[in-house]
Design an enzyme around this catalytic site. Structure first.
Site: not given
Ligand code: ASP
Length: 282
Positions: A149, A177, A179-180, A200-201, A203
């Site tokens: 991300t 879906r 995400g965060d 990032t992570g 989500g």
């Molecule tokens: N946080 C993002 C999500 O869950 C994914 C990512 O950070 O790579 O959509």
């Protein structure tokens, strides 16, 4: 580490350098933090190397659905979009939603329609298809994983903070879906009183822990420093619920924090006090 060749690592570092230098030049010539983060993020969205825009990952049914958000710390204005499939630069759409609509969050075809009405560049889904991401989907049919991300936070000469985040989400995510990254407070937040944060992570964990807002709250209500607040969230609170990932943040004094609890996180920063860094691993 094992997944990243030295050639690819160089390409990523060069692109991070290009993006951070461009954003920095905007701030140096008295541009505002919102403009700087948008232009920085667009360089990353237009590169196939990151999971956003051109390089976004595939959903479980082979589509590409983008999430993005932006927040202005001066007035707490925000804009976000989820599940768009045709706007070329989702961060531009988040900005248009913030500045040209009376809403904060638009989804799917309604968000794409709004982008069109704002004359943003629209594009066929094929533009977003890359072999690299397709092979990732093939390999990960039985799991969901995250990677790459993009986000940017900045403080400008007037002390205004801004944060932006853009992503394709997670490889093999269910279509639809969310995400965060597009959720204000979870994956993105800015408030001049405290800090600007982009996450990032995985989500789902970042949503449950309301990560970006939690960093701001710890600073505002517990008087924590940016460093302590972001470490508390990434190395303690999110780990307790088994969440993996990291964040980039800057506070109202220009302090920078980029903690992560994974093996690596692509990251870069540049400050008028001479601090400069481009890193991937710990
Ligand atoms: N946080 C993002 C999500 O869950 C994914 C990512 O950070 O790579 O959509």
């Amino acid at each position: 580490r094992g997944d990243l060749s030295s050639e690819k690592e160089k390409l990523i570092r060069d692109k991070l350098d290009e993006a951070i230098s461009h954003g920095y030049e905007i701030l140096k010539s008295s541009g505002n933090s919102t403009e700087a983060i948008i232009e920085t993020i667009k360089i990353l969205e237009n590169s196939p190397l990151f999971n956003a825009g051109k390089g976004a990952v595939f959903t479980n049914n082979g589509t590409i659905e983008h999430d993005a958000s932006i927040m202005n710390g001066e007035n707490l204005n925000a804009g976000a979009s989820t599940g768009t499939m045709h706007v070329k630069n989702p961060i531009d759409l988040a900005y248009s939603i913030m500045t040209k609509s009376s809403h904060v969050f638009l989804s799917g075809s309604g968000a794409d329609d709004f982008a069109k009405s704002q004359n943003l560049e629209m594009i066929e889904q094929e533009y977003f298809y890359t072999d690299f991401r397709f092979n990732q989907l093939e390999k990960q049919k039985n799991s969901v994983s995250k990677f790459g991300t993009v986000g940017c936070v900045a403080i400008d000469i007037n002390g205004n903070l801004a944060a932006g985040t853009s992503t394709g989400g997670m490889t093999n995510k269910k279509w639809g879906r969310i995400g965060d990254s597009p959720m204000i407070g979870a994956g993105n937040y800015a408030n001049n009183k405290t800090c600007a944060v982009s996450c990032t992570g995985s989500g789902e964990f970042f949503i449950r822990a309301v990560v970006a807002y939690d960093v701001s709250c710890l600073m505002e209500h517990k008087n924590m420093s940016l460093k302590d607040a972001s470490n508390e969230v990434i190395h303690n609170r999110i780990l307790k619920i088994k969440g993996d990932g990291g964040l980039i943040a800057v506070d109202s004094k220009g302090n920078i924090a980029m903690p992560f609890n994974t093996e690596g996180m692509y990251r870069a920063c540049k400050s008028s006090n001479g601090k400069e860094e481009i890193s991937i691993y710990r």
